[in-house]
Design a protein around this motif. Structure first.
Motif, PDB file in Angstrom:
ATOM      1  N   GLY A 341      -2.153  13.685  -2.733  1.00 23.26           N
ATOM      2  CA  GLY A 341      -0.966  13.064  -1.699  1.00 23.26           C
ATOM      3  C   GLY A 341      -2.105  11.823  -0.743  1.00 23.26           C
ATOM      4  O   GLY A 341      -2.886  12.127  -0.582  1.00 23.26           O
ATOM      5  N   GLN A 342      -0.335  10.554  -0.247  1.00 18.79           N
ATOM      6  CA  GLN A 342      -0.573   9.185   0.117  1.00 18.79           C
ATOM      7  C   GLN A 342      -0.362   9.760   0.834  1.00 18.79           C
ATOM      8  O   GLN A 342       1.519   9.947   1.123  1.00 18.79           O
ATOM      9  N   VAL A 343      -0.691   8.486   1.884  1.00 20.05           N
ATOM     10  CA  VAL A 343       0.632   8.087   2.897  1.00 20.05           C
ATOM     11  C   VAL A 343       0.793   6.422   2.699  1.00 20.05           C
ATOM     12  O   VAL A 343      -0.018   5.624   2.270  1.00 20.05           O
ATOM     13  N   VAL A 344       1.724   6.545   2.279  1.00 18.65           N
ATOM     14  CA  VAL A 344       2.381   4.779   1.892  1.00 18.65           C
ATOM     15  C   VAL A 344       2.925   3.679   2.696  1.00 18.65           C
ATOM     16  O   VAL A 344       4.475   4.488   3.699  1.00 18.65           O
ATOM     17  N   HIS A 345       2.597   3.035   3.670  1.00 21.66           N
ATOM     18  CA  HIS A 345       3.051   2.187   4.628  1.00 21.66           C
ATOM     19  C   HIS A 345       3.978   1.759   3.947  1.00 21.66           C
ATOM     20  O   HIS A 345       3.345   0.462   3.549  1.00 21.66           O
ATOM     21  N   LEU A 346       4.923   1.094   4.223  1.00 19.59           N
ATOM     22  CA  LEU A 346       5.948   0.633   3.562  1.00 19.59           C
ATOM     23  C   LEU A 346       6.300  -0.786   4.453  1.00 19.59           C
ATOM     24  O   LEU A 346       6.555  -1.876   3.186  1.00 19.59           O
ATOM     25  N   ASP A 347       5.982  -1.402   5.261  1.00 17.11           N
ATOM     26  CA  ASP A 347       6.063  -2.869   5.995  1.00 17.11           C
ATOM     27  C   ASP A 347       4.281  -3.562   4.761  1.00 17.11           C
ATOM     28  O   ASP A 347       4.784  -4.603   4.373  1.00 17.11           O
ATOM     29  N   GLY A 348       3.348  -2.466   5.247  1.00 15.05           N
ATOM     30  CA  GLY A 348       2.425  -2.707   4.613  1.00 15.05           C
ATOM     31  C   GLY A 348       1.944  -2.673   3.347  1.00 15.05           C
ATOM     32  O   GLY A 348       1.136  -3.871   2.549  1.00 15.05           O
ATOM     33  N   ARG A 349       2.902  -2.291   2.474  1.00 19.06           N
ATOM     34  CA  ARG A 349       2.771  -2.475   1.271  1.00 19.06           C
ATOM     35  C   ARG A 349       1.794  -1.954   0.206  1.00 19.06           C
ATOM     36  O   ARG A 349       1.591  -1.929  -0.189  1.00 19.06           O
ATOM     37  N   ARG A 350       1.286  -0.758   1.337  1.00 17.78           N
ATOM     38  CA  ARG A 350      -0.345   0.072   0.848  1.00 17.78           C
ATOM     39  C   ARG A 350      -0.524   1.867   1.382  1.00 17.78           C
ATOM     40  O   ARG A 350       0.177   1.652   2.010  1.00 17.78           O
ATOM     41  N   SER A 351      -1.096   1.778   0.020  1.00 15.77           N
ATOM     42  CA  SER A 351      -1.338   3.199   0.839  1.00 15.77           C
ATOM     43  C   SER A 351      -2.277   3.054   1.699  1.00 15.77           C
ATOM     44  O   SER A 351      -3.192   2.118   1.448  1.00 15.77           O
ATOM     45  N   VAL A 352      -2.106   4.463   2.494  1.00 19.42           N
ATOM     46  CA  VAL A 352      -3.198   3.566   4.289  1.00 19.42           C
ATOM     47  C   VAL A 352      -4.073   5.245   4.300  1.00 19.42           C
ATOM     48  O   VAL A 352      -4.810   4.528   5.588  1.00 19.42           O
ATOM     49  N   ALA A 353      -3.986   6.812   3.750  1.00 21.35           N
ATOM     50  CA  ALA A 353      -4.302   7.923   3.905  1.00 21.35           C
ATOM     51  C   ALA A 353      -4.134   8.366   2.895  1.00 21.35           C
ATOM     52  O   ALA A 353      -3.164   8.512   1.820  1.00 21.35           O
ATOM     53  N   THR A 354      -4.922   9.966   2.686  1.00 22.38           N
ATOM     54  CA  THR A 354      -5.181  10.784   1.812  1.00 22.38           C
ATOM     55  C   THR A 354      -4.925  11.356   2.136  1.00 22.38           C
ATOM     56  O   THR A 354      -5.237  11.841   3.448  1.00 22.38           O
ATOM     57  N   LEU A 355      -3.630  12.406   1.625  1.00 22.65           N
ATOM     58  CA  LEU A 355      -3.328  13.665   2.567  1.00 22.65           C
ATOM     59  C   LEU A 355      -4.254  14.889   2.392  1.00 22.65           C
ATOM     60  O   LEU A 355      -4.213  14.833   0.395  1.00 22.65           O
ATOM     61  N   ASP A 356      -5.159  15.674   2.870  1.00 23.36           N
ATOM     62  CA  ASP A 356      -6.153  16.996   2.060  1.00 23.36           C
ATOM     63  C   ASP A 356      -4.781  18.296   1.917  1.00 23.36           C
ATOM     64  O   ASP A 356      -4.467  19.312   2.968  1.00 23.36           O
ATOM     65  N   LEU A 357      -4.462  17.825   0.546  1.00 27.51           N
ATOM     66  CA  LEU A 357      -3.487  19.193   0.693  1.00 27.51           C
ATOM     67  C   LEU A 357      -3.602  19.747  -1.180  1.00 27.51           C
ATOM     68  O   LEU A 357      -3.483  19.218  -1.518  1.00 27.51           O
ATOM     69  N   PRO A 358      -3.498  21.409  -0.745  1.00 29.22           N
ATOM     70  CA  PRO A 358      -3.780  21.666  -2.261  1.00 29.22           C
ATOM     71  C   PRO A 358      -3.129  21.818  -2.920  1.00 29.22           C
ATOM     72  O   PRO A 358      -1.526  22.440  -2.658  1.00 29.22           O
ATOM     73  N   GLY A 359      -2.943  22.468  -4.718  1.00 30.36           N
ATOM     74  CA  GLY A 359      -1.758  22.922  -5.335  1.00 30.36           C
ATOM     75  C   GLY A 359      -0.790  21.552  -5.007  1.00 30.36           C
ATOM     76  O   GLY A 359      -1.046  20.059  -5.166  1.00 30.36           O
TER      77      GLY A 359
END
Length: 515
Positions: A341-359
């Protein structure tokens, strides 16, 4: 033969449509694969099985999938009916190239059919019930759609649909028109006020989903085949056909999802085979053009329209198969089939965080609500019996809530204390709904009204008083629950109701449903 096969095969010589049709692998394919993936391998209810679409899957992994099945995609295992040698032959067959049909603007435009021209139907509902509390019920058992009165909880209309509707219907902002996308690329426009099909067009050969712009003027269609992102106007005329390539122009990609980001006046698309997110603006009045995006304003029928020429690209660390918007639509939360999982900032145009999501979470069905003064998101999981609850300020996992098995859909409503999640991906517990208290984050109840039968996809009435679930069987039903007492109220017969969609909840983008 299904529509997609007939439509394409009539235009192709037999030697192209069925290369080496007499060879053993081709016979195996026709016996075990064609029903879901199409006689031509171009896809039906299942995706296209072509080298271009299997680039992320090794041959060994493909063989293992044939042998063991893929529960997350409702694909059964064939290890008990096929010998290892036959699985190897079938795998090689899927990686054998075949000629690709063309499906561009010319073909799209030629396929367009108008049943009722704009302005020829009354501009007000032709029934007495609340048009904002209608449910659109997609019935996969016999490929029909039922229009359900959400006040009386009774059907008011039923009509045949295209084969294998997918991706959920999308609505214009006034709730008058609903658009359906079928697996074989057809986009159908239906007038809910007059209960009439008004127009259709074929935007692709194997389609993933479609999105309607926040102003109701445009549609974006995500295609697996060909590798295109198609922009249509609201009357289903083609505006722009994007051949989806990476920034270097070397690799094309399927489009795995496209959604409307209405506060941004844009469509956002995830790519299956390229590590990018695309954003295309439909706002002709945008005061500034973001870096990397241009507009081509063309005059058509008395109005300027955006040309959607160049997407705004955001490079990613991993692929996105599905994603979910934050409430302000500035960021997206996405996952890949590998479960990252990842969080993407659309204006910053980059991934800003990862998500701890199993499966592998199904983020397209994630929901949000306010908990202890902060916004949180919860999502089911396609591989594990767990609901992940995440703080949307720091992206940390607050809690993993256990469920009887892997689930696909999670739903709630602003007026309800409860969130509902199914376990439809579980063989043993596909019949059970888990009800979660949104205040305590504890399981409040587990409901199994029809033991042994698949129960899935909750949707609420406009006021949140009732929760409707799909008994996903050919002799199925819509099971109505009181959303407060959790008691069953009634059953409405339906043939494998894939999903049901409330007009008001969809057009107001309720926090309890997918957007």
């Amino acid at each position: 033969m299904a529509r997609v096969a007939c439509f394409i095969l009539c235009a192709l010589p037999v030697t192209q449509a069925f290369p080496d049709a007499a060879q053993p692998a081709a016979k195996l394919y026709r016996s075990y694969c064609a029903e879901c993936h199409g006689a031509d391998r171009f896809g039906l209810m299942g995706p296209a099985l072509l080298p271009e679409n299997l680039s992320r899957l090794s041959r060994n992994a493909a063989a293992a999938m044939i042998r063991d099945g893929r529960p997350t995609a409702q694909m059964p295992p064939f290890g008990d009916v096929l010998e290892p040698e036959e699985i190897g032959q079938l795998t090689d067959y899927l990686y054998t190239a075949i000629p690709m049909p063309q499906w561009g603007e010319k073909e799209i435009r030629a396929s367009r059919t108008v049943h009722h021209a704009p302005g020829t139907l009354p501009d007000e509902p032709q029934f007495s019930t609340d048009p904002m509390n209608l449910f659109i019920v997609v019935e996969g058992g016999d490929h029909h759609v039922t229009i359900l009165d959400g006040d009386k909880l009774e059907p008011i209309h039923r009509f045949p649909s295209r084969f294998a509707l997918h991706g959920g219907p999308k609505f214009t902002p006034d709730g008058r028109y609903v658009f359906f996308a079928s697996r074989d690329g057809w986009i159908s426009k239906f007038d809910l006020w007059n209960l009439k099909l008004v127009a259709e067009v074929r935007a692709g050969i194997n389609t993933r989903n479609a999105a309607v712009s926040g102003d109701g003027k445009y549609l974006a269609v995500a295609n697996y085949l060909p590798h295109t992102l198609v922009i249509l106007d609201a009357d289903l005329n083609p505006v722009k056909v994007h051949i989806v390539r990476d920034k270097d122009g070397r690799h094309t990609s399927r489009v795995s999802a496209v959604y409307d980001a209405f506060p941004r006046s844009s469509f956002v698309a995830a790519l299956k085979d390229v590590k990018e997110v695309w954003e295309l603006s439909y706002d002709p009045q945008a005061p500034e053009i973001p870096t990397g995006m241009t507009h081509d304003f063309r005059y058509r029928e008395g109005a300027f329209i955006p040309g959607f020429l160049n997407p705004r690209r955001t490079d990613l660390n991993d692929y996105l198969d599905d994603f979910f918007f934050t409430q302000d639509y500035d960021q997206i939360m996405g996952t890949s089939q590998g479960g990252k999982g990842q969080v993407v900032h659309l204006d910053g145009r980059r991934s800003v965080a990862t998500l701890d999501l199993p499966g592998m979470p199904h983020l397209g069905s994630g929901i949000t609500w306010t908990w202890q003064g902060r916004r949180i998101m919860a999502t089911p999981n396609l591989k594990e019996g767990v609901v992940s609850v995440i703080d949307m300020q720091n992206w940390k996992t607050i809690k993993q809530i256990g469920t009887p098995g892997p689930g696909f859909f999670m739903r709630s409503h602003e007026n309800s204390r409860y969130a509902w999640v199914d376990s439809m991906m579980s063989r043993e517990h596909k019949d059970t709904l888990t009800v979660i208290d949104k205040e305590t984050l504890e399981v409040a109840a587990r409901l199994t009204p029809v033991p042994g039968k698949t129960l899935t996809h909750i949707e609420f009435t406009r006021d949140g008083k009732y929760a409707l679930a799909s008994l996903w069987e050919d002799d199925g039903a819509i099971i109505v629950f009181d959303a407060s007492t959790l008691k069953e109220v009634k059953r409405i017969p339906a043939k494998k109701p894939v999903g049901k969609y409330n007009v008001w909840n969809k057009i107001t983008r309720s926090e309890g449903t997918s957007h």
